[in-house]
Motif scaffolding. Structure first.
Motif, PDB file in Angstrom:
ATOM      1  N   SER A 106      13.302   2.894  -0.415  1.00 42.64           N
ATOM      2  CA  SER A 106      13.133   2.175   0.848  1.00 42.64           C
ATOM      3  C   SER A 106      11.924   1.250   0.750  1.00 42.64           C
ATOM      4  O   SER A 106      11.122   1.335  -0.188  1.00 42.64           O
ATOM      5  CB  SER A 106      12.923   3.172   1.989  1.00 42.64           C
ATOM      6  N   PHE A 107      11.755   0.402   1.761  1.00 44.79           N
ATOM      7  CA  PHE A 107      10.620  -0.513   1.806  1.00 44.79           C
ATOM      8  C   PHE A 107       9.294   0.252   1.778  1.00 44.79           C
ATOM      9  O   PHE A 107       8.402  -0.059   0.990  1.00 44.79           O
ATOM     10  CB  PHE A 107      10.701  -1.383   3.065  1.00 44.79           C
ATOM     11  N   GLY A 108       9.172   1.288   2.616  1.00 39.70           N
ATOM     12  CA  GLY A 108       7.931   2.072   2.662  1.00 39.70           C
ATOM     13  C   GLY A 108       7.649   2.753   1.338  1.00 39.70           C
ATOM     14  O   GLY A 108       6.513   2.788   0.870  1.00 39.70           O
ATOM     15  N   HIS A 109       8.685   3.305   0.722  1.00 41.78           N
ATOM     16  CA  HIS A 109       8.573   3.953  -0.587  1.00 41.78           C
ATOM     17  C   HIS A 109       8.047   2.960  -1.619  1.00 41.78           C
ATOM     18  O   HIS A 109       7.128   3.261  -2.387  1.00 41.78           O
ATOM     19  CB  HIS A 109       9.969   4.457  -0.963  1.00 41.78           C
ATOM     20  N   GLN A 110       8.616   1.750  -1.630  1.00 40.16           N
ATOM     21  CA  GLN A 110       8.178   0.721  -2.577  1.00 40.16           C
ATOM     22  C   GLN A 110       6.728   0.311  -2.346  1.00 40.16           C
ATOM     23  O   GLN A 110       5.979   0.109  -3.303  1.00 40.16           O
ATOM     24  CB  GLN A 110       9.075  -0.511  -2.467  1.00 40.16           C
ATOM     25  N   LYS A 111       6.340   0.172  -1.076  1.00 40.47           N
ATOM     26  CA  LYS A 111       4.959  -0.229  -0.772  1.00 40.47           C
ATOM     27  C   LYS A 111       3.968   0.818  -1.277  1.00 40.47           C
ATOM     28  O   LYS A 111       2.953   0.478  -1.884  1.00 40.47           O
ATOM     29  CB  LYS A 111       4.767  -0.427   0.741  1.00 40.47           C
ATOM     30  N   ILE A 112       4.266   2.099  -1.034  1.00 34.51           N
ATOM     31  CA  ILE A 112       3.378   3.170  -1.492  1.00 34.51           C
ATOM     32  C   ILE A 112       3.284   3.148  -3.011  1.00 34.51           C
ATOM     33  O   ILE A 112       2.191   3.190  -3.580  1.00 34.51           O
ATOM     34  CB  ILE A 112       3.872   4.542  -0.982  1.00 34.51           C
ATOM     35  N   SER A 113       4.420   3.045  -3.691  1.00 34.00           N
ATOM     36  CA  SER A 113       4.432   3.015  -5.158  1.00 34.00           C
ATOM     37  C   SER A 113       3.646   1.829  -5.700  1.00 34.00           C
ATOM     38  O   SER A 113       2.835   1.973  -6.614  1.00 34.00           O
ATOM     39  CB  SER A 113       5.874   2.944  -5.685  1.00 34.00           C
ATOM     40  N   HIS A 114       3.895   0.662  -5.121  1.00 30.56           N
ATOM     41  CA  HIS A 114       3.203  -0.546  -5.597  1.00 30.56           C
ATOM     42  C   HIS A 114       1.696  -0.456  -5.374  1.00 30.56           C
ATOM     43  O   HIS A 114       0.902  -0.797  -6.254  1.00 30.56           O
ATOM     44  CB  HIS A 114       3.761  -1.787  -4.902  1.00 30.56           C
ATOM     45  N   VAL A 120       4.055  10.477 -10.771  1.00 33.54           N
ATOM     46  CA  VAL A 120       3.963  10.486  -9.313  1.00 33.54           C
ATOM     47  C   VAL A 120       5.359  10.278  -8.739  1.00 33.54           C
ATOM     48  O   VAL A 120       6.079   9.374  -9.164  1.00 33.54           O
ATOM     49  CB  VAL A 120       3.038   9.360  -8.798  1.00 33.54           C
ATOM     50  N   GLU A 121       5.708  11.117  -7.785  1.00 31.55           N
ATOM     51  CA  GLU A 121       6.960  10.965  -7.047  1.00 31.55           C
ATOM     52  C   GLU A 121       6.632  10.727  -5.583  1.00 31.55           C
ATOM     53  O   GLU A 121       5.842  11.463  -4.994  1.00 31.55           O
ATOM     54  CB  GLU A 121       7.831  12.214  -7.180  1.00 31.55           C
ATOM     55  N   VAL A 122       7.220   9.681  -5.017  1.00 29.89           N
ATOM     56  CA  VAL A 122       7.124   9.412  -3.590  1.00 29.89           C
ATOM     57  C   VAL A 122       8.397   9.992  -2.978  1.00 29.89           C
ATOM     58  O   VAL A 122       9.504   9.576  -3.322  1.00 29.89           O
ATOM     59  CB  VAL A 122       7.002   7.907  -3.302  1.00 29.89           C
ATOM     60  N   VAL A 123       8.240  10.962  -2.105  1.00 28.07           N
ATOM     61  CA  VAL A 123       9.382  11.689  -1.559  1.00 28.07           C
ATOM     62  C   VAL A 123      10.067  10.872  -0.470  1.00 28.07           C
ATOM     63  O   VAL A 123       9.423  10.373   0.449  1.00 28.07           O
ATOM     64  CB  VAL A 123       8.932  13.053  -0.994  1.00 28.07           C
TER      65      VAL A 123
END
Length: 195
Positions: free
Chosen positions: A55-63, A121-124
């Motif tokens: 998702s967008f939020g997942h991508q932002k956290i990862s980036h 790292v995994e973003v859940v």
């Protein structure tokens, strides 16, 4: 100039071979030779699993975490995102962010050996909860990866684990500031990761 007919079979998106999926006999070589238009996949016990789009939020956290590593990690470490880790002859994993030794071997979009991966790292996300919280930590631990972080969303909260024996033990968790001594001295304001 005339238009050439398009073979419908050539327009189909890539998908794993159903027979080989049932036989669970895909290997790392199959993953490393996927066509360029194939989706991100993981190989688990010979079965190819398509990784869901973040998702967008997942991508932002990862980036943002990747950028933080780029700015703060010692030079002997290199951050990477959306790339795989070879953890066995019939097993690969796709962490959201990883930190590896700069000299780690790269095979296409995958890194090996797993022991050179310093941190995964995994973003859940809703669709990956079970895998990110239970299955992947066990696989990363079995591969000998020393550090594992799990980032929960809404609100953003980081859980940091270190490999002790053959299992991960929680060493820190925070929704405010993550402070760690390993794999390097970390002082990460968690709110800086929030989308």
């Amino acid at each position: 100039m005339t238009a050439q007919p398009v073979d419908p079979a050539s327009r189909r998106p890539w998908s794993p071979d159903p027979l080989r999926q049932r036989l669970a006999n895909h290997t790392i070589e199959d993953v490393l030779t996927l066509p360029d238009d194939a989706p991100r996949v993981e190989l688990r016990d010979g079965v190819i699993i398509v990784v869901p789009s973040p998702s967008f939020g997942h991508q932002k956290i990862s980036h943002r975490l990747w950028r933080w590593f780029e700015d703060h990690a010692p030079r002997e470490f290199e951050p990477s995102g959306a790339t795989g880790v070879v953890v066995g002859l019939n097993q690969t994993l796709e962490p959201d962010v990883l930190l590896l030794r700069a000299e780690t071997l790269r095979y296409g979009n995958h890194y090996a050996p797993a022991e050179d991966v310093v941190l995964v790292v995994e973003v859940v996300s809703p669709g990956t909860r079970r895998r990110d919280r239970l299955e992947k930590p066990a696989d990363y631990a079995a591969a000998g990866i020393r550090h594992y972080w799990r980032i929960e969303q809404d609100p953003v909260h980081v859980h940091a684990y270190e490999l002790v024996g053959d299992r991960y033990e929680l060493v820190a968790d925070s929704a405010e500031e993550l402070v760690l001594a390993k794999p390097f001295e970390v002082r990460l304001r968690v709110r800086d990761l929030a989308p």
